[in-house]
Design a protein around this motif. Structure first.
Motif, PDB file in Angstrom:
ATOM      1  N   ALA A  61      20.000 -42.420 -76.257  1.00  0.00           N
ATOM      2  CA  ALA A  61      21.078 -41.472 -76.562  1.00  0.00           C
ATOM      3  C   ALA A  61      20.956 -40.181 -75.754  1.00  0.00           C
ATOM      4  N   ARG A  62      19.786 -39.843 -75.294  1.00  0.00           N
ATOM      5  CA  ARG A  62      19.589 -38.630 -74.506  1.00  0.00           C
ATOM      6  C   ARG A  62      18.864 -38.960 -73.229  1.00  0.00           C
ATOM      7  N   PRO A  63      19.482 -39.085 -72.091  1.00  0.00           N
ATOM      8  CA  PRO A  63      20.904 -38.949 -71.840  1.00  0.00           C
ATOM      9  C   PRO A  63      21.643 -40.275 -72.069  1.00  0.00           C
ATOM     10  N   ALA A  64      22.843 -40.173 -72.538  1.00  0.00           N
ATOM     11  CA  ALA A  64      23.701 -41.335 -72.743  1.00  0.00           C
ATOM     12  C   ALA A  64      24.535 -41.568 -71.491  1.00  0.00           C
ATOM     13  N   ILE A  65      25.017 -42.797 -71.325  1.00  0.00           N
ATOM     14  CA  ILE A  65      25.876 -43.076 -70.172  1.00  0.00           C
ATOM     15  C   ILE A  65      27.311 -42.688 -70.512  1.00  0.00           C
ATOM     16  N   THR A  66      28.006 -42.153 -69.532  1.00  0.00           N
ATOM     17  CA  THR A  66      29.413 -41.795 -69.711  1.00  0.00           C
ATOM     18  C   THR A  66      30.327 -42.686 -68.891  1.00  0.00           C
ATOM     19  N   LYS A  67      29.808 -43.176 -67.752  1.00  0.00           N
ATOM     20  CA  LYS A  67      30.627 -43.985 -66.851  1.00  0.00           C
ATOM     21  C   LYS A  67      29.704 -44.817 -65.980  1.00  0.00           C
ATOM     22  N   VAL A  68      30.148 -46.033 -65.655  1.00  0.00           N
ATOM     23  CA  VAL A  68      29.403 -46.908 -64.750  1.00  0.00           C
ATOM     24  C   VAL A  68      30.399 -47.511 -63.764  1.00  0.00           C
ATOM     25  N   CYS A  69      30.028 -47.543 -62.480  1.00  0.00           N
ATOM     26  CA  CYS A  69      30.887 -48.120 -61.446  1.00  0.00           C
ATOM     27  C   CYS A  69      30.102 -49.156 -60.640  1.00  0.00           C
ATOM     28  N   SER A  70      30.771 -50.250 -60.292  1.00  0.00           N
ATOM     29  CA  SER A  70      30.144 -51.286 -59.480  1.00  0.00           C
ATOM     30  C   SER A  70      30.323 -50.967 -57.996  1.00  0.00           C
ATOM     31  N   THR A  71      29.512 -51.613 -57.160  1.00  0.00           N
ATOM     32  CA  THR A  71      29.673 -51.510 -55.708  1.00  0.00           C
ATOM     33  C   THR A  71      29.934 -52.910 -55.168  1.00  0.00           C
ATOM     34  N   GLY A  72      30.063 -53.016 -53.870  1.00  0.00           N
ATOM     35  CA  GLY A  72      30.323 -54.314 -53.258  1.00  0.00           C
ATOM     36  C   GLY A  72      29.169 -55.283 -53.465  1.00  0.00           C
ATOM     37  N   GLY A  73      29.507 -56.520 -53.786  1.00  0.00           N
ATOM     38  CA  GLY A  73      28.497 -57.565 -53.908  1.00  0.00           C
ATOM     39  C   GLY A  73      27.700 -57.561 -55.193  1.00  0.00           C
ATOM     40  N   THR A  74      28.113 -56.769 -56.173  1.00  0.00           N
ATOM     41  CA  THR A  74      27.361 -56.720 -57.422  1.00  0.00           C
ATOM     42  C   THR A  74      28.249 -56.970 -58.626  1.00  0.00           C
ATOM     43  N   LYS A  75      27.672 -57.608 -59.617  1.00  0.00           N
ATOM     44  CA  LYS A  75      28.311 -57.737 -60.924  1.00  0.00           C
ATOM     45  C   LYS A  75      27.494 -56.858 -61.858  1.00  0.00           C
ATOM     46  N   VAL A  76      28.190 -56.055 -62.644  1.00  0.00           N
ATOM     47  CA  VAL A  76      27.510 -55.131 -63.539  1.00  0.00           C
ATOM     48  C   VAL A  76      27.904 -55.457 -64.978  1.00  0.00           C
ATOM     49  N   VAL A  77      26.903 -55.600 -65.837  1.00  0.00           N
ATOM     50  CA  VAL A  77      27.134 -55.865 -67.251  1.00  0.00           C
ATOM     51  C   VAL A  77      26.533 -54.706 -68.043  1.00  0.00           C
ATOM     52  N   ILE A  78      27.346 -54.109 -68.915  1.00  0.00           N
ATOM     53  CA  ILE A  78      26.914 -52.967 -69.713  1.00  0.00           C
ATOM     54  C   ILE A  78      27.066 -53.323 -71.187  1.00  0.00           C
ATOM     55  N   ASP A  79      26.002 -53.124 -71.960  1.00  0.00           N
ATOM     56  CA  ASP A  79      26.034 -53.310 -73.409  1.00  0.00           C
ATOM     57  C   ASP A  79      25.615 -52.006 -74.062  1.00  0.00           C
ATOM     58  N   THR A  80      26.506 -51.433 -74.871  1.00  0.00           N
ATOM     59  CA  THR A  80      26.187 -50.195 -75.573  1.00  0.00           C
ATOM     60  C   THR A  80      26.082 -50.472 -77.064  1.00  0.00           C
ATOM     61  N   ASP A  81      25.332 -49.616 -77.762  1.00  0.00           N
ATOM     62  CA  ASP A  81      25.128 -49.795 -79.186  1.00  0.00           C
ATOM     63  C   ASP A  81      25.185 -48.443 -79.884  1.00  0.00           C
ATOM     64  N   GLY A  82      25.626 -48.468 -81.125  1.00  0.00           N
ATOM     65  CA  GLY A  82      25.715 -47.272 -81.946  1.00  0.00           C
ATOM     66  C   GLY A  82      26.339 -47.614 -83.287  1.00  0.00           C
ATOM     67  N   PRO A  83      26.449 -46.646 -84.174  1.00  0.00           N
ATOM     68  CA  PRO A  83      26.928 -46.909 -85.530  1.00  0.00           C
ATOM     69  C   PRO A  83      28.430 -47.184 -85.623  1.00  0.00           C
ATOM     70  N   ARG A  84      29.193 -46.677 -84.682  1.00  0.00           N
ATOM     71  CA  ARG A  84      30.642 -46.853 -84.728  1.00  0.00           C
ATOM     72  C   ARG A  84      31.070 -48.006 -83.833  1.00  0.00           C
ATOM     73  N   ARG A  85      32.217 -48.564 -84.154  1.00  0.00           N
ATOM     74  CA  ARG A  85      32.739 -49.686 -83.373  1.00  0.00           C
ATOM     75  C   ARG A  85      32.941 -49.314 -81.908  1.00  0.00           C
ATOM     76  N   VAL A  86      33.402 -48.111 -81.648  1.00  0.00           N
ATOM     77  CA  VAL A  86      33.649 -47.651 -80.280  1.00  0.00           C
ATOM     78  C   VAL A  86      32.343 -47.573 -79.476  1.00  0.00           C
ATOM     79  N   ASN A  87      31.206 -47.466 -80.163  1.00  0.00           N
ATOM     80  CA  ASN A  87      29.914 -47.405 -79.478  1.00  0.00           C
ATOM     81  C   ASN A  87      29.361 -48.785 -79.130  1.00  0.00           C
ATOM     82  N   ARG A  88      29.841 -49.822 -79.786  1.00  0.00           N
ATOM     83  CA  ARG A  88      29.325 -51.176 -79.557  1.00  0.00           C
ATOM     84  C   ARG A  88      30.275 -51.917 -78.609  1.00  0.00           C
TER      85      ARG A  88
END
Length: 117
Positions: A61-88
């Motif tokens: 949570a400190r520091p938390a991610i705000t944004k993630v961007c992919s580059t050429g030739g990569t697949k990026v998978v992001i999984d977030t967790d938290g108490p609220r639905r918007v966090n998961r």
């Protein structure tokens, strides 16, 4: 439009200062515009920093991610967790500059995995 004018103003000020022989401190927005290498992902954190990441990393949570961007030739998978639905969230980004934004409030952890596409 405002963003473009701001960039133009910053670049003009830097060029003028360099021409005058002054030492120039580069603002973080200019650093954020520097591209990451192919095979990495740009990860923006809520403490106003960003980095180019390869492989897998988990952020708390400190520091938390705000944004993630992919580059050429990569697949990026992001999984977030938290108490609220918007966090998961489970987000998969295709190669080539696709980005996703994340809710910081309540975010407990986030795992970012970067693999070859």
């Amino acid at each position: 439009m405002t963003r473009m004018l701001r960039r133009l103003a910053i670049r003009s000020a830097v060029i003028g200062a360099i021409a005058a022989g002054a030492v120039v401190a580069v603002p973080q927005t200019a650093i954020a515009e520097a591209p990451c290498q192919d095979g990495t992902a740009r990860v923006f954190l809520n403490n106003a920093t960003n980095l180019c990441q390869s492989g897998s990393a988990t952020y708390t949570a400190r520091p938390a991610i705000t944004k993630v961007c992919s580059t050429g030739g990569t697949k990026v998978v992001i999984d977030t967790d938290g108490p609220r639905r918007v966090n998961r969230r489970h987000v998969e980004l295709d190669p080539g500059g696709h980005c996703a934004r994340f809710e910081v409030e309540g975010q407990e952890s986030a795992t970012v995995q970067v693999t070859a596409a």
